[in-house]
Design an enzyme around this catalytic site. Structure first.
Site, short mmCIF file in Angstrom:
data_model
loop_
_atom_site.label_atom_id
_atom_site.label_comp_id
_atom_site.label_asym_id
_atom_site.label_seq_id
_atom_site.Cartn_x
_atom_site.Cartn_y
_atom_site.Cartn_z
N TRP A 121 34.27 54.24 42.16
CA TRP A 121 35.54 54.70 42.75
C TRP A 121 35.28 55.76 43.81
CZ3 TRP A 121 38.76 51.11 42.07
CH2 TRP A 121 38.82 50.40 40.87
N ASP A 180 40.00 63.04 42.47
CA ASP A 180 40.57 61.83 41.90
C ASP A 180 40.49 61.99 40.38
OD1 ASP A 180 41.14 59.35 40.85
OD2 ASP A 180 39.60 58.26 41.97
N LYS A 236 46.54 55.19 33.16
CA LYS A 236 45.64 55.46 32.03
C LYS A 236 46.30 56.45 31.07
CE LYS A 236 42.12 54.39 35.21
NZ LYS A 236 42.06 52.95 35.11
N1 PMP Z 1 39.86 56.03 40.65
C1 PMP Z 1 39.48 55.89 39.37
C2 PMP Z 1 38.68 56.98 38.73
C3 PMP Z 1 39.83 54.73 38.66
O1 PMP Z 1 39.47 54.59 37.38
C4 PMP Z 1 40.57 53.72 39.31
C5 PMP Z 1 40.95 52.47 38.55
N2 PMP Z 1 42.18 52.57 37.97
C6 PMP Z 1 40.95 53.92 40.65
C7 PMP Z 1 40.57 55.08 41.28
C8 PMP Z 1 41.74 52.89 41.39
O2 PMP Z 1 43.04 53.00 40.97
P1 PMP Z 1 44.22 52.02 41.41
O3 PMP Z 1 43.93 50.70 40.77
O4 PMP Z 1 45.42 52.72 40.86
O5 PMP Z 1 44.23 51.93 42.89
#
Ligand code: PMP
Length: 360
Positions: free
Chosen positions: A101, A171, A195
């Site tokens: 990520w 993040d 989450k």
């Molecule tokens: N950052 C982290 C730490 C994640 O675990 C995730 C996956 N949910 C994301 C970003 C991407 O998130 P989204 O699917 O809400 O775009």
């Protein structure tokens, strides 16, 4: 009532049963309004109260001061990978790479400005976090971006990296609200809801107001943080149902003792699982190389071989444990034990693991 499984999915993930039941009760007609929250105008009085209370309860949980704006946006944490640099990257920024990520976040930032990789453990397949003494920060960076919890690899920061006067951006998608932390250390925090906070569809952004001065008027309206800060996240139709559930989750946390309470519960749950893994005579192995870096949210581990991992997933599913397969880039197993995952579920998982070890 239908039986529920132990949901260990990495996200969307388990929500508190109390919250689901409350939402179920209110689903058909919200507090005598004759309609579901899903069916209400976002400009109406009833929704407005839901919206204001969600923000107020979040502010109270995290002790967020008036010098921060709280935004409820859409597009997932993924859109924040772009919105953050579009709004606040002026020239260059530091990114700490601790997983897939974080890499995706850096990739988008590179489209806006120059990105200095201030630290990375990619050569070790992200099995630990970069140490403070390994960081090469640029004192003139617009900000330092890091990922507090690495959902896929199972690592998590205990405390923020020290970055001096450089604005800190984080993040927190997969560990938001798992414990108390000092918002004042941050210039900007973002997290997808799905989450620890609610259903997918809403992304929370907490941004220090002085950062908003960086947002250029030439930005597309939705992509400009100022738009949302000035309209209280009601510039366009917000994800009303997600925000409603997030609000219920905030009330659930507040009612039970807030973030100190949930941190104690989370520490006990993760402690139980890691202690068992460490005491399993090497049958189970943690995927994280440095103990202090182990995540309280996503416990990554494996059995002695891939065939046994597969067997573990199949047999655990029969026993009512769902979502234990590790992410495809790491393999092995992953137990995501977010805020709402019950302590009894971890106890039962440990029992299952004991039994599986004895039989194999
Ligand atoms: N950052 C982290 C730490 C994640 O675990 C995730 C996956 N949910 C994301 C970003 C991407 O998130 P989204 O699917 O809400 O775009």
């Amino acid at each position: 009532m239908e039986k529920r499984v132990y949901n260990l999915s990495a996200g969307p993930a388990i929500l508190p049963e109390e919250v689901l039941l409350e939402a179920q009760k209110e689903f058909f007609s919200y507090k005598g309004s004759g309609m579901s929250v899903m069916e209400m105008s976002h400009r109406g009085k009833i929704y407005d109260q839901i919206h204001q209370e969600a923000e107020a309860d979040l502010r109270s949980l995290l002790n967020i001061g008036d010098n921060y704006s709280v935004l409820f946006l859409q597009g997932g944490a993924t859109l924040q990978f772009s919105m953050v640099p579009m709004n606040i990257l002026k020239g260059k920024a530091d990114y700490i790479l601790t997983g897939a990520w974080a890499k995706k976040a850096a990739k988008e930032a590179k489209k806006i400005g120059s990105v200095n990789i201030a630290g990375s453990t990619e050569s070790e397949n992200f099995n630990r976090l970069p140490r403070q003494d390994e960081l090469k920060l640029d004192s003139e960076a617009s900000y330092v971006h890091f990922t507090s919890n690495n959902t896929i690899f199972g690592t998590q920061y205990r405390t923020e990296p020290e970055v001096g006067n450089i604005p800190l951006v984080c993040d927190t998608s997969s560990d938001m609200l798992h414990k108390k932390f000092d918002v004042n250390k941050y210039a900007l925090i973002y997290a997808g809801a799905q989450k620890n906070m609610g259903p997918s569809g809403c992304t929370l952004v907490i941004v220090r107001k002085d950062m908003l001065e960086r947002s250029d008027d030439s930005l597309h309206t939705y992509l400009n943080y100022k738009t949302h800060a000035e309209s209280n996240s009601l510039y366009n139709t917000p994800p009303t149902f997600s925000i409603y559930i997030m609000g219920l989750v905030y009330k659930w946390l507040l009612k039970n003792g807030g973030l100190d309470w949930i941190y104690k519960v989370n520490s006990e749950k993760a402690g139980m699982l890691y202690d068992f893994i460490d005491g399993s005579d090497g049958f189970y192995k943690s995927a994280v190389a440095v103990k202090e870096d182990r995540s309280l949210m996503n416990v990554t581990f494996s059995t002695p071989n891939e065939d046994l991992d597969k067997k573990f997933i199949a047999e655990s599913a029969v026993k009512g444990f769902s979502g234990l397969k590790g992410h495809r880039s790491v393999g092995g197993l992953r137990a995501s034990i977010y805020n709402a995952f019950p302590q009894k579920g971890v106890e039962d998982l440990v029992e299952f693991m004991k039994d599986f070890k004895a039989k194999n």
